[in-house]
Write an enzyme that holds these catalytic residues in place. Structure first.
Site, PDB file in Angstrom:
ATOM      1  N   ASP A  17       0.965  -1.154   0.057  1.00 49.58           N
ATOM      2  CA  ASP A  17      -0.028  -0.046  -0.066  1.00 49.58           C
ATOM      3  C   ASP A  17       0.816   1.280   0.036  1.00 49.58           C
ATOM      4  O   ASP A  17       1.938   1.193   0.324  1.00 49.58           O
ATOM      5  CB  ASP A  17      -0.904  -0.019   1.317  1.00 49.58           C
ATOM      6  CG  ASP A  17      -1.824   1.180   1.264  1.00 49.58           C
ATOM      7  OD1 ASP A  17      -2.430   1.620   0.456  1.00 49.58           O
ATOM      8  OD2 ASP A  17      -1.873   1.891   2.442  1.00 49.58           O
ATOM      9  N   ASP A  19      -0.348   5.145   0.777  1.00 47.73           N
ATOM     10  CA  ASP A  19      -0.450   6.157   1.848  1.00 47.73           C
ATOM     11  C   ASP A  19      -0.505   5.529   3.061  1.00 47.73           C
ATOM     12  O   ASP A  19      -1.372   4.773   3.315  1.00 47.73           O
ATOM     13  CB  ASP A  19      -1.581   7.019   1.580  1.00 47.73           C
ATOM     14  CG  ASP A  19      -1.481   7.955   0.033  1.00 47.73           C
ATOM     15  OD1 ASP A  19      -0.088   8.332  -0.070  1.00 47.73           O
ATOM     16  OD2 ASP A  19      -2.600   8.303  -0.390  1.00 47.73           O
TER      17      ASP A  19
END
Length: 222
Positions: A17, A19
């Protein structure tokens, strides 16, 4: 105990991932939503509280039901693009060492954001960009659907059992688990439900991620 079955002789990959996992963008996200709320005369705290747990179109339906959704989304995209150009970003400690330490082709990014913004943020923070980025435009179903992570595995040519997902958010963790992958959580004080391993910081996880990617087998428990 949750076991993680290794598959010796097969290529193993790491799916990140972005952010909250590699890039610290919390203050940027809050600022974007505060500005968006101000444009519509809405309570910024309430808007951000809703935005944290829903997708943008769902957020608009809850906090600005009387507004045209496409107009709301266009403004949000404008503010986010401006933030990529002018906002202050930082990579989490260990992110650069980790990404540079993984073999090319052995990792990818799986994000609910858009590729051009990811590239902009990575350029600002000096992080390397992988060959494979699965963004919001690449899939019809976003996290917590397993589709984004399955798409990344397919593009890298590996099976879900040979993928390690690195996440910080519940929706991303569910996405990786539903895809049948090993999921480790980082950058949270407490473990997100379902993760196979938990690290308070990405920095703590770096040697373990590199070892997982290079080792023949892995077994862990929470």
């Amino acid at each position: 105990m949750i076991s993680e079955a290794g598959r010796p002789g097969r290529m193993k990959v790491v799916l990140f991932d972005v952010d909250g996992t590699l890039i610290d963008a919390v203050s940027n996200q809050r600022r974007v939503w505060e500005t968006w709320a101000a444009r519509y005369g809405l309570d910024a705290d309430e808007v951000y509280r809703v935005a944290l747990r829903t997708r943008p179109m769902e957020t608009f339906a809850q906090v600005a039901a009387d507004r045209e959704p496409s107009e709301c989304l266009a403004l949000l995209h404008e503010l986010e693009d401006d933030d990529v150009r002018s906002g202050v970003y930082a990579a989490f400690q260990g992110a650069s060492e980790l990404l540079h330490g993984l073999p090319p082709g052995a990792w990818a990014l799986v994000t609910s954001n858009y590729e051009h913004r990811v590239r902009g943020r990575f350029a600002r923070t000096g992080l390397p960009v992988p060959d494979v980025i699965v963004d919001a435009a690449a899939v019809a179903e976003g996290k917590p659907s397993p589709v984004p992570y399955l798409r990344a595995a397919a593009r890298l040519g590996v099976q879900p059992a040979d993928c390690l997902v690195i996440e910080d958010a519940p929706s991303g963790v569910r996405s990786g688990l539903r895809a049948g992958m090993t999921v480790w959580g980082v950058n949270t004080a407490a473990a997100v439900e379902g993760v196979h391993r938990h690290f308070v910081t990405l920095r703590e996880a770096v040697p373990h991620i590199l070892a997982w990617a290079s080792g023949p087998q892995r077994t862990a428990a929470v």
